[in-house]
Design an enzyme around this catalytic site. Sequence first.
Site, PDB file in Angstrom:
ATOM      1  CD  GLU A 145      -2.453  -7.598   3.383  1.00 51.06           C
ATOM      2  OE1 GLU A 145      -2.116  -6.434   3.079  1.00 51.06           O
ATOM      3  OE2 GLU A 145      -3.097  -7.865   4.403  1.00 51.06           O
ATOM      4  CD  GLU A 193       1.417  -5.533   5.846  1.00 44.96           C
ATOM      5  OE1 GLU A 193       2.161  -6.455   6.267  1.00 44.96           O
ATOM      6  OE2 GLU A 193       0.658  -5.659   4.885  1.00 44.96           O
ATOM      7  N   GLY A 208       0.532  -4.929   1.268  1.00 46.47           N
ATOM      8  CA  GLY A 208      -0.679  -5.068   0.461  1.00 46.47           C
ATOM      9  C   GLY A 208      -0.430  -5.762  -0.874  1.00 46.47           C
ATOM     10  CB  ALA A 233      -0.879  -0.016   1.239  1.00 43.64           C
TER      11      ALA A 233
HETATM   12  N1  CAA Z   1       4.542   3.212  -0.814  1.00 40.28           N
HETATM   13  C1  CAA Z   1       4.877   4.354  -1.409  1.00 40.28           C
HETATM   14  N2  CAA Z   1       6.000   4.491  -2.128  1.00 40.28           N
HETATM   15  C2  CAA Z   1       6.796   3.415  -2.244  1.00 40.28           C
HETATM   16  C3  CAA Z   1       6.507   2.196  -1.640  1.00 40.28           C
HETATM   17  C4  CAA Z   1       5.298   2.109  -0.904  1.00 40.28           C
HETATM   18  N3  CAA Z   1       4.893   0.953  -0.334  1.00 40.28           N
HETATM   19  N4  CAA Z   1       7.504   1.313  -1.906  1.00 40.28           N
HETATM   20  C5  CAA Z   1       8.386   1.987  -2.671  1.00 40.28           C
HETATM   21  N5  CAA Z   1       7.974   3.246  -2.872  1.00 40.28           N
HETATM   22  C6  CAA Z   1       8.626   4.307  -3.624  1.00 40.28           C
HETATM   23  C7  CAA Z   1       9.822   4.875  -2.872  1.00 40.28           C
HETATM   24  O1  CAA Z   1       9.374   5.840  -1.926  1.00 40.28           O
HETATM   25  C8  CAA Z   1      10.619   5.505  -3.988  1.00 40.28           C
HETATM   26  O2  CAA Z   1      10.015   6.681  -4.393  1.00 40.28           O
HETATM   27  P1  CAA Z   1      10.928   8.018  -4.651  1.00 40.28           P
HETATM   28  O3  CAA Z   1      11.792   7.658  -5.821  1.00 40.28           O
HETATM   29  O4  CAA Z   1       9.913   9.061  -4.953  1.00 40.28           O
HETATM   30  O5  CAA Z   1      11.698   8.224  -3.409  1.00 40.28           O
HETATM   31  C9  CAA Z   1      10.410   4.492  -5.108  1.00 40.28           C
HETATM   32  O6  CAA Z   1       9.215   3.781  -4.809  1.00 40.28           O
HETATM   33  C10 CAA Z   1      11.544   3.488  -5.223  1.00 40.28           C
HETATM   34  O7  CAA Z   1      11.691   2.887  -3.938  1.00 40.28           O
HETATM   35  P2  CAA Z   1      13.116   2.765  -3.192  1.00 40.28           P
HETATM   36  O8  CAA Z   1      13.992   3.909  -3.556  1.00 40.28           O
HETATM   37  O9  CAA Z   1      12.850   2.508  -1.759  1.00 40.28           O
HETATM   38  O10 CAA Z   1      13.670   1.460  -3.915  1.00 40.28           O
HETATM   39  P3  CAA Z   1      14.652   0.377  -3.298  1.00 40.28           P
HETATM   40  O11 CAA Z   1      14.974  -0.525  -4.455  1.00 40.28           O
HETATM   41  O12 CAA Z   1      15.770   1.008  -2.550  1.00 40.28           O
HETATM   42  O13 CAA Z   1      13.794  -0.435  -2.208  1.00 40.28           O
HETATM   43  C11 CAA Z   1      11.867  -1.617  -1.400  1.00 40.28           C
HETATM   44  C12 CAA Z   1      12.684  -1.158  -2.627  1.00 40.28           C
HETATM   45  C13 CAA Z   1      12.713  -2.610  -0.581  1.00 40.28           C
HETATM   46  C14 CAA Z   1      10.616  -2.310  -1.921  1.00 40.28           C
HETATM   47  C15 CAA Z   1      11.515  -0.402  -0.524  1.00 40.28           C
HETATM   48  O14 CAA Z   1      10.979   0.616  -1.377  1.00 40.28           O
HETATM   49  C16 CAA Z   1      10.495  -0.701   0.530  1.00 40.28           C
HETATM   50  O15 CAA Z   1      10.831  -1.257   1.552  1.00 40.28           O
HETATM   51  N6  CAA Z   1       9.225  -0.292   0.302  1.00 40.28           N
HETATM   52  C17 CAA Z   1       8.176  -0.467   1.305  1.00 40.28           C
HETATM   53  C18 CAA Z   1       7.688  -1.899   1.355  1.00 40.28           C
HETATM   54  C19 CAA Z   1       6.628  -2.047   2.425  1.00 40.28           C
HETATM   55  O16 CAA Z   1       6.873  -1.914   3.605  1.00 40.28           O
HETATM   56  N7  CAA Z   1       5.398  -2.329   1.981  1.00 40.28           N
HETATM   57  C20 CAA Z   1       4.266  -2.509   2.871  1.00 40.28           C
HETATM   58  C21 CAA Z   1       3.448  -1.244   2.910  1.00 40.28           C
HETATM   59  S1  CAA Z   1       2.229  -1.268   4.190  1.00 40.28           S
HETATM   60  C22 CAA Z   1       0.896  -2.074   3.544  1.00 40.28           C
HETATM   61  O17 CAA Z   1       0.954  -2.590   2.448  1.00 40.28           O
HETATM   62  C23 CAA Z   1      -0.311  -2.023   4.427  1.00 40.28           C
HETATM   63  C24 CAA Z   1      -1.424  -2.932   4.083  1.00 40.28           C
HETATM   64  O18 CAA Z   1      -1.421  -4.113   4.395  1.00 40.28           O
HETATM   65  C25 CAA Z   1      -2.624  -2.411   3.451  1.00 40.28           C
END
Ligand code: CAA
Length: 256
Positions: free
Chosen positions: A112, A132, A109, A64
């Site tokens: 999921e 999460e 998400g 998400a």
């Molecule tokens: N939401 C919003 N933006 C996201 C994102 C997310 N879940 N995941 C990645 N992005 C964005 C980053 O912010 C970045 O944007 P900018 O270039 O504008 O800064 C872009 O995508 C590229 O990401 P990274 O620079 O972080 O890329 P990376 O290769 O270094 O890392 C990654 C990749 C390991 C996937 C890392 O981005 C990450 O950990 N993302 C979050 C993953 C996460 O925790 N997801 C769960 C979300 S909570 C959820 O989903 C709740 C639910 O159950 C409903």
Amino acid sequence: MSWDTVRLEWDGDVATLTVDRPDALNALNIETLEAMGEALEEAAAEGARALVLTGAGDAFIAGADIKYMQDLSTAEGEEWGALGHDVADALEAFPAPTIAAINGYAFGGGCEMAMACDLRVAAESALIGNTEIDLGIIPGWGATQRLPRLVGDETARRMIFLGERLDAESAAEAGLIGEVVPDDELEDVVGELADQIAAKPAFAMQTAKQAINQTHEGSQESGIAYEKRAFASLFGTHDQREGMAAFVEDREPDFE
Ligand code: CAA
């Protein structure tokens, strides 16, 4: 219809829904979730016999949209959770089998949405998990219910409590992924699987899916009762008659 962050493409009777926000690693925001819901409705209305869910670029769905979520109030979080659940439920209830082609990150998400599909095939470089907990929240779109069913209670607790990011092989060993393939073979393997499914008799396929979905509802007893009715309802249909006749006559069936 067309959408800015989702693509719906067809290859015969197989629909592919691609989440297309590669700059954000296909993180799901309101616009994208709404588009997914509409695309699923369109694919169902147009008679898809199999549906593939995948992501554009190097990610499947990185979760998400955290940037959107960070300031949500409890009431807004409730609406947001419901929107994601609606899409996951629409995948689960989709009238034909769905396959998640996990081409890269499938976190939170994203994991999921993959779990709400019938089958999951992952590229060997994919990373998968419900992360999460490290954001101070819990899985919001079904993992607390769907993950234990797939991997068992203890493993699901461990994955969610630790926010584990599993590689594809480990996710397959846990039971979260059905098949792991080399990255450059993912599209072909999933395409072939989808084609095989699409060639089977559609009504029986839909009925099989609905019957299996009953294991998620209520008791096993009610699921078995449902299966009995569903099983019986197929006798007398063209495809049941034809399929069994073809077996007996040792020929290929000609399904409706
Ligand atoms: N939401 C919003 N933006 C996201 C994102 C997310 N879940 N995941 C990645 N992005 C964005 C980053 O912010 C970045 O944007 P900018 O270039 O504008 O800064 C872009 O995508 C590229 O990401 P990274 O620079 O972080 O890329 P990376 O290769 O270094 O890392 C990654 C990749 C390991 C996937 C890392 O981005 C990450 O950990 N993302 C979050 C993953 C996460 O925790 N997801 C769960 C979300 S909570 C959820 O989903 C709740 C639910 O159950 C409903």
